[in-house]
Design a protein around this motif. Structure first.
Motif, PDB file in Angstrom:
ATOM      1  N   GLU A  95     -11.091 -30.124 111.886  1.00 33.43           N
ATOM      2  CA  GLU A  95     -12.013 -30.746 110.937  1.00 33.43           C
ATOM      3  C   GLU A  95     -12.034 -32.258 111.097  1.00 33.43           C
ATOM      4  O   GLU A  95     -13.059 -32.901 110.881  1.00 33.43           O
ATOM      5  CB  GLU A  95     -11.619 -30.371 109.496  1.00 33.43           C
ATOM      6  CG  GLU A  95     -11.972 -28.951 109.100  1.00 33.43           C
ATOM      7  CD  GLU A  95     -13.466 -28.700 109.098  1.00 33.43           C
ATOM      8  OE1 GLU A  95     -14.242 -29.649 108.849  1.00 33.43           O
ATOM      9  OE2 GLU A  95     -13.868 -27.559 109.350  1.00 33.43           O
TER      10      GLU A  95
ATOM     11  N   HIS B   1     -13.026 -29.416 104.271  1.00 32.76           N
ATOM     12  CA  HIS B   1     -14.356 -29.029 104.752  1.00 32.76           C
ATOM     13  C   HIS B   1     -15.269 -30.246 104.626  1.00 32.76           C
ATOM     14  O   HIS B   1     -15.049 -31.120 103.774  1.00 32.76           O
ATOM     15  CB  HIS B   1     -14.904 -27.873 103.920  1.00 32.76           C
ATOM     16  CG  HIS B   1     -13.991 -26.695 103.839  1.00 32.76           C
ATOM     17  ND1 HIS B   1     -13.950 -25.705 104.795  1.00 32.76           N
ATOM     18  CD2 HIS B   1     -13.039 -26.355 102.911  1.00 32.76           C
ATOM     19  CE1 HIS B   1     -13.035 -24.809 104.464  1.00 32.76           C
ATOM     20  NE2 HIS B   1     -12.473 -25.184 103.325  1.00 32.76           N
TER      21      HIS B   1
ATOM     22  N   PRO C 176     -18.996 -30.924 103.902  1.00 36.43           N
ATOM     23  CA  PRO C 176     -20.375 -30.554 103.573  1.00 36.43           C
ATOM     24  C   PRO C 176     -21.382 -31.641 103.914  1.00 36.43           C
ATOM     25  O   PRO C 176     -22.568 -31.363 104.050  1.00 36.43           O
ATOM     26  CB  PRO C 176     -20.318 -30.293 102.071  1.00 36.43           C
ATOM     27  CG  PRO C 176     -19.135 -31.066 101.588  1.00 36.43           C
ATOM     28  CD  PRO C 176     -18.152 -31.054 102.704  1.00 36.43           C
TER      29      PRO C 176
ATOM     30  N   SER D  15     -14.511 -31.780 101.105  1.00 39.18           N
ATOM     31  CA  SER D  15     -14.129 -30.800 100.107  1.00 39.18           C
ATOM     32  C   SER D  15     -12.725 -30.319 100.442  1.00 39.18           C
ATOM     33  O   SER D  15     -12.470 -29.849 101.551  1.00 39.18           O
ATOM     34  CB  SER D  15     -15.116 -29.628 100.141  1.00 39.18           C
ATOM     35  OG  SER D  15     -15.206 -29.002  98.889  1.00 39.18           O
TER      36      SER D  15
ATOM     37  N   GLU E 266      -9.648 -27.776  99.838  1.00 42.95           N
ATOM     38  CA  GLU E 266      -9.347 -26.424  99.378  1.00 42.95           C
ATOM     39  C   GLU E 266      -7.829 -26.269  99.327  1.00 42.95           C
ATOM     40  O   GLU E 266      -7.161 -26.279 100.362  1.00 42.95           O
ATOM     41  CB  GLU E 266      -9.954 -25.402 100.340  1.00 42.95           C
ATOM     42  CG  GLU E 266      -9.674 -23.961  99.996  1.00 42.95           C
ATOM     43  CD  GLU E 266     -10.253 -23.011 101.038  1.00 42.95           C
ATOM     44  OE1 GLU E 266     -10.162 -21.785 100.818  1.00 42.95           O
ATOM     45  OE2 GLU E 266     -10.792 -23.480 102.052  1.00 42.95           O
TER      46      GLU E 266
ATOM     47  N   ALA F 221     -10.537 -26.101  94.299  1.00 47.11           N
ATOM     48  CA  ALA F 221     -11.291 -26.998  95.169  1.00 47.11           C
ATOM     49  C   ALA F 221     -11.546 -28.337  94.490  1.00 47.11           C
ATOM     50  O   ALA F 221     -11.696 -28.406  93.274  1.00 47.11           O
ATOM     51  CB  ALA F 221     -12.626 -26.356  95.559  1.00 47.11           C
TER      52      ALA F 221
ATOM     53  N   LEU G 263     -16.306 -24.650  95.769  1.00 51.01           N
ATOM     54  CA  LEU G 263     -15.862 -25.116  97.074  1.00 51.01           C
ATOM     55  C   LEU G 263     -17.095 -25.333  97.959  1.00 51.01           C
ATOM     56  O   LEU G 263     -17.735 -24.374  98.406  1.00 51.01           O
ATOM     57  CB  LEU G 263     -14.917 -24.102  97.715  1.00 51.01           C
ATOM     58  CG  LEU G 263     -14.412 -24.439  99.118  1.00 51.01           C
ATOM     59  CD1 LEU G 263     -13.641 -25.752  99.129  1.00 51.01           C
ATOM     60  CD2 LEU G 263     -13.539 -23.301  99.666  1.00 51.01           C
TER      61      LEU G 263
ATOM     62  N   LYS H  20     -18.652 -26.052 101.260  1.00 55.94           N
ATOM     63  CA  LYS H  20     -18.322 -26.011 102.682  1.00 55.94           C
ATOM     64  C   LYS H  20     -19.486 -26.564 103.500  1.00 55.94           C
ATOM     65  O   LYS H  20     -20.509 -26.975 102.950  1.00 55.94           O
ATOM     66  CB  LYS H  20     -18.004 -24.577 103.104  1.00 55.94           C
ATOM     67  CG  LYS H  20     -16.730 -24.018 102.491  1.00 55.94           C
ATOM     68  CD  LYS H  20     -16.406 -22.648 103.066  1.00 55.94           C
ATOM     69  CE  LYS H  20     -15.047 -22.164 102.631  1.00 55.94           C
ATOM     70  NZ  LYS H  20     -14.709 -20.832 103.218  1.00 55.94           N
ATOM     71  N   ALA H  21     -19.337 -26.545 104.808  1.00 58.82           N
ATOM     72  CA  ALA H  21     -20.371 -27.105 105.674  1.00 58.82           C
ATOM     73  C   ALA H  21     -21.660 -26.290 105.617  1.00 58.82           C
ATOM     74  O   ALA H  21     -22.761 -26.842 105.703  1.00 58.82           O
ATOM     75  CB  ALA H  21     -19.865 -27.186 107.113  1.00 58.82           C
TER      76      ALA H  21
ATOM     77  N   GLU I 118     -19.089 -21.922  97.969  1.00 62.17           N
ATOM     78  CA  GLU I 118     -18.269 -20.748  97.675  1.00 62.17           C
ATOM     79  C   GLU I 118     -17.703 -20.885  96.264  1.00 62.17           C
ATOM     80  O   GLU I 118     -17.101 -21.907  95.935  1.00 62.17           O
ATOM     81  CB  GLU I 118     -17.141 -20.628  98.689  1.00 62.17           C
ATOM     82  CG  GLU I 118     -16.329 -19.352  98.578  1.00 62.17           C
ATOM     83  CD  GLU I 118     -15.339 -19.229  99.717  1.00 62.17           C
ATOM     84  OE1 GLU I 118     -14.132 -19.437  99.472  1.00 62.17           O
ATOM     85  OE2 GLU I 118     -15.779 -18.953 100.855  1.00 62.17           O
TER      86      GLU I 118
END
Length: 332
Positions: A113, A195, A197, A203, A205, A223, A288, A290-291, A295
């Protein structure tokens, strides 16, 4: 570039205090098993899976470091050194192999990441402790993020991650008045993933598991969405357009999805009642980002029994595009 990678792999070797090139050709770890001198090194050398994990982390780290310079490279090098030290302290005893497998998986994902976009200046901090109170043993292996961006003040955010982890870890240490006959091993484990986004956000987790006696332990995930430009935590409403349309839409999607999941994994029917679900959906730690989508996380006991585990509802951004704030932090 190949020469840079070889030099940086040699830097990784300094962490392991052994050589790299010969064993890589043989499918071994990033160091020479003939010179393995520590319990961690010997455990890695006994397992083809761990040897590959060690090699993958070393290679990914070296490739990333080769792209960096100045403060970013210095930060990465120190963070890797810290990670290796925490790994060596945490992964001991009978569970060393499982501990190493988990740590390598988390580290590899984190390094990958870090390669996606500008280096984020996120370091991995850890609380690693073990001891005994009367007959009760305890083990703590808890990692958490620290944001070190040179141009942004992350003090409040970092304090939240550190304090939350310290409090949870402290609860896994038995009190002095615990019974003399409680022969158990209490534990607290925590790891984190990141992550991306958008270029302006990360983000985090955080996953955790705690056992402090009883029939079973308790675990879960939460998150935190971080604004890299302000150094502050972002709530879901900062991502979406003003008003309640986004919340109604997301809650509706979640309700429909959970109903389908309950067919195979029965949950609590009352959790889907509008008032109860609205209460659950008001908690920012469930979101959460994410890219590729959002979620929503429901930990054990949130909407179902412990045995059902965690429920997750994945919503692609394509379903939410009209609701996302056009000038917000998730715009790419």
């Amino acid at each position: 570039m190949a020469a840079d990678v070889r030099r940086l792999l040699a830097t990784v070797v300094l962490f392991a205090v052994v050589e790299v090139a010969p064993v890589q050709a043989q499918g071994g770890p990033s160091f020479d098993c003939a010179k393995a001198s520590t319990p961690v090194e010997r455990t890695i050398c006994k397992s083809a899976e761990l040897a590959k994990a060690d090699r993958d982390v070393a290679t990914t780290y070296a490739a990333l470091a080769a792209k960096l310079s100045g403060a970013a490279k210095d930060h990465l090098v120190k963070d890797q050194q810290r990670w290796v030290g925490n790994r060596n302290r945490a992964c001991t005893g009978e569970d060393a192999a499982a501990c190493l497998k988990s740590r390598y998986e988390s580290r590899l994902a984190l390094l990958k990441e870090f390669t996606a976009g500008a280096y984020p200046f996120v370091s991995e901090q850890a609380i690693v402790r073990a001891g005994k109170v009367k007959a009760t043993r305890y083990q703590i292996d808890a990692s958490y993020p620290q944001f070190n961006g040179p141009a942004v003040d992350f003090t409040t955010l970092n304090a939240k991650f550190a304090d939350t982890t310290k409090q949870a870890a402290g609860e896994a240490v038995p009190n002095a008045d615990i019974g003399d006959d409680i022969d158990q091993t209490w534990s607290y484990e925590q790891s984190f993933a990141v992550h991306r986004p958008s270029v302006a956000t990360i983000s985090v987790e955080v996953s955790f598991y705690s056992f402090t006696g009883g029939a079973h332990g308790n675990g879960g995930t939460y998150a935190v969405l971080v604004n890299l430009r302000s150094g502050r935590e972002l709530k879901p409403e900062a991502v979406f357009a003003p008003g309640e349309d986004w919340l109604r839409t997301v809650t509706g999607i979640v309700a429909d999805n959970l109903k389908k999941q309950f067919v195979e994994r029965p949950g609590f029917d009352d959790a889907l009642e509008p008032a109860k679900l609205a209460e659950l959906m008001a908690e920012p730690a469930r979101y959460l980002f994410k890219a590729d989508g959002l979620e929503i996380i429901f930990n054990p006991y949130d909407v179902g029994p412990y045995a059902a585990g965690t429920y997750q509802v994945a919503i692609p951004y394509s379903r939410l595009r009209s609701l996302i704030r056009p000038d917000g932090p998730l715009v790419r």
